[in-house]
Design a protein around this motif. Structure first.
Motif, PDB file in Angstrom:
ATOM      1  N   MET A 280       0.817  -1.210   0.000  1.00 49.88           N
ATOM      2  CA  MET A 280       0.000   0.000   0.000  1.00 49.88           C
ATOM      3  C   MET A 280       0.857   1.270   0.000  1.00 49.88           C
ATOM      4  N   PRO A 281       0.307   2.361  -0.554  1.00 47.16           N
ATOM      5  CA  PRO A 281       0.948   3.676  -0.401  1.00 47.16           C
ATOM      6  C   PRO A 281       0.887   4.116   1.057  1.00 47.16           C
ATOM      7  N   LEU A 282       1.567   5.201   1.372  1.00 51.21           N
ATOM      8  CA  LEU A 282       1.494   5.751   2.714  1.00 51.21           C
ATOM      9  C   LEU A 282       0.058   6.128   3.056  1.00 51.21           C
ATOM     10  N   GLU A 283      -0.312   5.920   4.290  1.00 47.36           N
ATOM     11  CA  GLU A 283      -1.598   6.398   4.763  1.00 47.36           C
ATOM     12  C   GLU A 283      -1.603   7.931   4.713  1.00 47.36           C
ATOM     13  N   PRO A 284      -2.787   8.544   4.515  1.00 47.52           N
ATOM     14  CA  PRO A 284      -2.854   9.995   4.311  1.00 47.52           C
ATOM     15  C   PRO A 284      -2.128  10.824   5.364  1.00 47.52           C
ATOM     16  N   GLU A 285      -2.185  10.399   6.636  1.00 48.76           N
ATOM     17  CA  GLU A 285      -1.575  11.217   7.688  1.00 48.76           C
ATOM     18  C   GLU A 285      -0.050  11.254   7.609  1.00 48.76           C
ATOM     19  N   PHE A 286       0.546  10.339   6.822  1.00 48.80           N
ATOM     20  CA  PHE A 286       1.999  10.312   6.703  1.00 48.80           C
ATOM     21  C   PHE A 286       2.501  10.914   5.381  1.00 48.80           C
ATOM     22  N   ARG A 287       1.592  11.353   4.544  1.00 52.67           N
ATOM     23  CA  ARG A 287       1.992  11.928   3.262  1.00 52.67           C
ATOM     24  C   ARG A 287       2.154  13.438   3.364  1.00 52.67           C
ATOM     25  N   GLU A 288       3.134  13.955   2.621  1.00 51.30           N
ATOM     26  CA  GLU A 288       3.239  15.397   2.466  1.00 51.30           C
ATOM     27  C   GLU A 288       2.209  15.849   1.444  1.00 51.30           C
ATOM     28  N   GLU A 289       1.634  17.038   1.672  1.00 49.15           N
ATOM     29  CA  GLU A 289       0.607  17.523   0.751  1.00 49.15           C
ATOM     30  C   GLU A 289       1.155  17.720  -0.650  1.00 49.15           C
ATOM     31  N   LEU A 290       2.410  18.152  -0.729  1.00 44.51           N
ATOM     32  CA  LEU A 290       3.059  18.320  -2.023  1.00 44.51           C
ATOM     33  C   LEU A 290       4.546  18.061  -1.845  1.00 44.51           C
ATOM     34  N   LYS A 291       5.048  17.087  -2.577  1.00 46.42           N
ATOM     35  CA  LYS A 291       6.463  16.713  -2.464  1.00 46.42           C
ATOM     36  C   LYS A 291       7.024  16.458  -3.853  1.00 46.42           C
ATOM     37  N   ALA A 292       8.076  17.175  -4.200  1.00 46.11           N
ATOM     38  CA  ALA A 292       8.728  16.986  -5.497  1.00 46.11           C
ATOM     39  C   ALA A 292       9.768  15.874  -5.393  1.00 46.11           C
ATOM     40  N   ASP A 293       9.780  15.040  -6.411  1.00 35.90           N
ATOM     41  CA  ASP A 293      10.780  13.974  -6.465  1.00 35.90           C
ATOM     42  C   ASP A 293      10.881  13.489  -7.902  1.00 35.90           C
ATOM     43  N   TRP A 294      12.023  12.933  -8.255  1.00 33.41           N
ATOM     44  CA  TRP A 294      12.207  12.446  -9.620  1.00 33.41           C
ATOM     45  C   TRP A 294      13.318  11.415  -9.676  1.00 33.41           C
ATOM     46  N   SER A 295      13.331  10.675 -10.754  1.00 33.66           N
ATOM     47  CA  SER A 295      14.406   9.723 -11.035  1.00 33.66           C
ATOM     48  C   SER A 295      14.796   9.878 -12.499  1.00 33.66           C
ATOM     49  N   HIS A 296      15.844   9.199 -12.891  1.00 29.26           N
ATOM     50  CA  HIS A 296      16.284   9.307 -14.290  1.00 29.26           C
ATOM     51  C   HIS A 296      16.892   7.995 -14.754  1.00 29.26           C
ATOM     52  N   LYS A 297      16.997   7.863 -16.066  1.00 26.21           N
ATOM     53  CA  LYS A 297      17.640   6.710 -16.686  1.00 26.21           C
ATOM     54  C   LYS A 297      18.387   7.176 -17.935  1.00 26.21           C
ATOM     55  N   ILE A 298      19.645   6.802 -18.031  1.00 27.40           N
ATOM     56  CA  ILE A 298      20.428   7.141 -19.216  1.00 27.40           C
ATOM     57  C   ILE A 298      20.061   6.169 -20.334  1.00 27.40           C
ATOM     58  N   LEU A 299      19.421   6.693 -21.352  1.00 25.08           N
ATOM     59  CA  LEU A 299      18.968   5.848 -22.453  1.00 25.08           C
ATOM     60  C   LEU A 299      20.095   5.506 -23.417  1.00 25.08           C
ATOM     61  N   ASN A 300      20.991   6.478 -23.642  1.00 24.85           N
ATOM     62  CA  ASN A 300      22.092   6.275 -24.588  1.00 24.85           C
ATOM     63  C   ASN A 300      23.254   7.140 -24.138  1.00 24.85           C
ATOM     64  N   MET A 301      24.289   6.500 -23.605  1.00 22.88           N
ATOM     65  CA  MET A 301      25.440   7.251 -23.095  1.00 22.88           C
ATOM     66  C   MET A 301      26.194   7.938 -24.227  1.00 22.88           C
ATOM     67  N   ASN A 302      26.280   7.294 -25.377  1.00 21.12           N
ATOM     68  CA  ASN A 302      27.022   7.890 -26.501  1.00 21.12           C
ATOM     69  C   ASN A 302      26.347   9.161 -27.001  1.00 21.12           C
ATOM     70  N   ARG A 303      25.024   9.165 -27.002  1.00 19.59           N
ATOM     71  CA  ARG A 303      24.278  10.350 -27.446  1.00 19.59           C
ATOM     72  C   ARG A 303      23.975  11.288 -26.281  1.00 19.59           C
ATOM     73  N   ARG A 304      24.295  10.852 -25.067  1.00 16.04           N
ATOM     74  CA  ARG A 304      23.996  11.612 -23.838  1.00 16.04           C
ATOM     75  C   ARG A 304      22.491  11.892 -23.733  1.00 16.04           C
ATOM     76  N   GLN A 305      21.710  10.865 -24.010  1.00 19.73           N
ATOM     77  CA  GLN A 305      20.253  10.957 -23.981  1.00 19.73           C
ATOM     78  C   GLN A 305      19.747  10.413 -22.644  1.00 19.73           C
ATOM     79  N   VAL A 306      18.980  11.241 -21.922  1.00 18.29           N
ATOM     80  CA  VAL A 306      18.535  10.897 -20.578  1.00 18.29           C
ATOM     81  C   VAL A 306      17.022  11.078 -20.469  1.00 18.29           C
TER      82      VAL A 306
END
Length: 368
Positions: A280-306
């Motif tokens: 399950m996700p966090l219960e409502p009382e433990f969630r921040e109302e607004l939280k920024a977050d992100w991840s990334h994946k390098i698709l092609n290192m030679n082209r530097r495409q992310v």
């Protein structure tokens, strides 16, 4: 003649229809457990439970996550119904986002605790886990190839794609669990840990608290170097089931009850009979109302495409990415090509009804 032939064909089709209907009824009856599902509580990252036998860390877990005796059935025919004066058990399961661990709180009252002998005769909490819901048999004697040598089946098959923990309650002068398979290493740190809390002696009544965590594996053979841990993520289902084996007389080898969460006794060796448990996700009382977050994946290192992936929480209405090279994007999940090699500070700003939030990562994006 043709009329009779048509009647025969009609009768034949009707017979097959009846047979099919009968098989459907049998199948639905045998798999009525599919109508049941359970929840796994997500602990906030700053409230990970300590495995110390004290249940205080679990006070935040709502009772809706508890699985009690009302969900178990005694499948050996020794008891027609649960009796809390004889045995009363409650189980809660938890997880932490980003960790490959399943946490358990096992609370049990028994009128007779049997744990004085060094072997298998011991009150037991038997847990099976199928992290990717692959299903199917997973113990040697259930191997579909009946011609396979039993020891070959044990090392190549037993406990490999699903695991069985035969947990002694309590364990006195012995390991806390027997792992039923060729991978006993999974019961030790850094893959598992356990702690008990009780004050009774063998043959006495009382309450036991068992706190433990285990690591589920999609593949766990004899060699830990080849193991593949199960991926745990929000809203994913995993397969779980358990049984309580209750002994009430140290002089007798026969148990006084096999209380099963599954409707199939052989769930101990067949993951198809596990039940769905949702991470399950966090219960409502433990969630921040607004939280920024992100991840990334390098698709092609030679082209530097992310590729960048928004993983923000809350209601988001706009996104603003700064890729650290004087380029920006307002897409939720942009793909960006860098012109130069380097180490970049990437910033995501989000806005929503609750306000604004920002999340930056320093030099996580490195391109050569």
């Amino acid at each position: 003649m043709r009329k009779n032939l048509r009647e025969d064909k009609g009768s034949f089709k009707f017979s097959w229809l009846l047979l099919g209907l009968l098989m459907l009824i049998i199948t639905c009856t045998g798999w009525s457990q599919e109508n049941r599902s359970f929840k796994i509580f997500q602990f906030p990252a700053d409230k990970i439970p300590s495995v110390d036998g004290e249940p205080l860390d679990w006070d935040m877990v709502p009772e809706s996550y508890a699985v009690g005796m009302d969900e178990l059935w005694e499948d050996s025919g020794k008891h027609s119904a649960a009796n809390p004066d004889n045995l009363d058990v409650k189980v809660k399961v938890g997880w932490v986002k980003g960790m490959s661990r399943l946490y358990f709180l096992y609370e049990a009252y028994d009128d007779y605790w049997d744990f004085s002998l060094p072997g298998l005769q011991n009150d037991t909490f038997e847990v099976i886990v199928d992290g990717d819901q692959s299903g199917g048999p997973f113990i040697d004697r259930f191997h579909p190839n009946r011609e396979l040598d039993s020891m070959d089946a044990f090392f190549s098959f037993h406990g490999v794609h699903a695991q069985n923990y035969h947990i002694f309650t309590p364990a006195q002068g012995k390991e806390w669990t027997m792992v039923w398979g060729s991978q006993p290493w999974i019961k030790e740190l850094p893959y598992a840990n356990a702690a008990y809390n009780y004050d009774f002696k063998p043959g006495e009544s009382g309450k036991l608290i068992l706190e433990f965590w285990i690591t589920p594996f999609d593949y766990a053979g004899n060699d830990p170097a080849r193991a593949v841990e199960s991926l745990l993520k929000e809203n994913k289902n995993i397969g779980l089931s358990w049984a309580i084996i209750d002994y009430d007389d140290v002089q007798k080898m026969a148990n006084n009850g096999f209380w099963n969460l599954s409707e199939e006794h052989t769930m101990y060796g067949n993951a198809s009979y596990a039940l769905p448990f949702t991470l399950m996700p966090l219960e409502p009382e433990f969630r921040e109302e607004l939280k920024a977050d992100w991840s990334h994946k390098i698709l092609n290192m030679n082209r530097r495409q992310v590729a960048f992936y928004d993983e923000s929480e809350g209601e988001v209405t706009s996104w603003n990415w700064n890729f650290g090279d004087e380029n920006t994007s307002e897409e939720q999940n942009p793909v960006h090509i860098y012109k130069k090699r380097g180490k970049y500070v990437v910033v995501l700003k989000i806005t929503g009804p609750e306000g604004e939030a920002r999340h930056s990562k320093v030099w996580d994006v490195v391109l050569k």
